[in-house]
Design an enzyme around this catalytic site. Sequence first.
Site, PDB file in Angstrom:
ATOM      1  N   SER A 138       0.890  -1.118  -0.036  1.00  0.00           N
ATOM      2  CA  SER A 138      -0.009   0.038   0.031  1.00  0.00           C
ATOM      3  C   SER A 138       0.984   1.225   0.136  1.00  0.00           C
ATOM      4  O   SER A 138       2.204   1.136   0.462  1.00  0.00           O
ATOM      5  CB  SER A 138      -0.968  -0.171   1.314  1.00  0.00           C
ATOM      6  OG  SER A 138      -1.437   1.302   1.465  1.00  0.00           O
ATOM      7  N   TYR A 151      -2.241  -1.278  10.325  1.00  0.00           N
ATOM      8  CA  TYR A 151      -2.250  -1.332   9.029  1.00  0.00           C
ATOM      9  C   TYR A 151      -0.910  -0.888   8.335  1.00  0.00           C
ATOM     10  O   TYR A 151      -0.216  -1.442   7.573  1.00  0.00           O
ATOM     11  CB  TYR A 151      -3.281  -0.557   8.216  1.00  0.00           C
ATOM     12  CG  TYR A 151      -3.477  -0.734   6.708  1.00  0.00           C
ATOM     13  CD1 TYR A 151      -4.420  -1.854   6.314  1.00  0.00           C
ATOM     14  CD2 TYR A 151      -3.215   0.048   5.650  1.00  0.00           C
ATOM     15  CE1 TYR A 151      -4.696  -2.060   5.024  1.00  0.00           C
ATOM     16  CE2 TYR A 151      -3.248  -0.112   4.524  1.00  0.00           C
ATOM     17  CZ  TYR A 151      -3.969  -1.265   3.980  1.00  0.00           C
ATOM     18  OH  TYR A 151      -4.228  -1.388   2.754  1.00  0.00           O
TER      19      TYR A 151
END
Length: 192
Positions: A138, A151
Site C-alpha cells: 500500500s 495497517y
Amino acid sequence: MLNGKTALVTGSTSGIGLGMALALARQGARVMLNGFGDVDGALAQVRAFDPRAIHDGADMSKVEQIEAMVRRCETELGSVDILVNNAGIQHVAPIEQFPVERWDAIIAINLSATFHAMRVALPGMQKRNWGRIINVASAHGLVASAQKSAYVAAKHGVVGLTKVAALENATTGITVNAICPGWVLTPLVQKQ
C-alpha cells in the site's frame, strides 16, 4: 500470455484482488480465488476466462489453512506459479485506543499471511526455477497515516519482507515484487 501457469490470488472475491484475478485469467492463467463475500459472483466473473477457476475459503489468519490452500492449488491446478498476496483488513483508531485483537488480526492477515503463503509456495517455484510473487502492500507501506498503526506497520512489513524474498531468490527465475497502490475505492476503503 500465461497459458500453462497457475495463479493463486488471496483476497480476490472483490476489489483489487478480483481485478488481478480477472487480469491473470484473461492472460490464460488458471486461477484459484480466495476470500469471503460474493464468492459465487467472483467465480462467475473469473470463469468467463478460466472455466477451471476454483475458490478456497482459507482464513488468512490461520497458518494451517494458508498451508492447506497453497497445497490444494498445487494438487488441483498443478502448481503455484504466480502468487498474489492481496488479502487485507483494516481498523482505524488512535494507538492508545486500538483494540489489541484488531491489531493482532491485521498483522496476521496483512503481514503474516504473506510470509506463510510465500513460505509454502516458494519450494515449488524454486524446483521449477520460475515464479512470480506479487505482494500487495500500500502507499501506507511507504508513508504513515494517523489512526492506522496496525495497517501501516503491516504494510511496511510487507515491503521489507518482499525485499528479503527478492534478494533470497535473485539468482533464480523467481521475481518478488511489492506494489503500493494509493487510495482505491474498494469494499475495504468504503468501510472507512
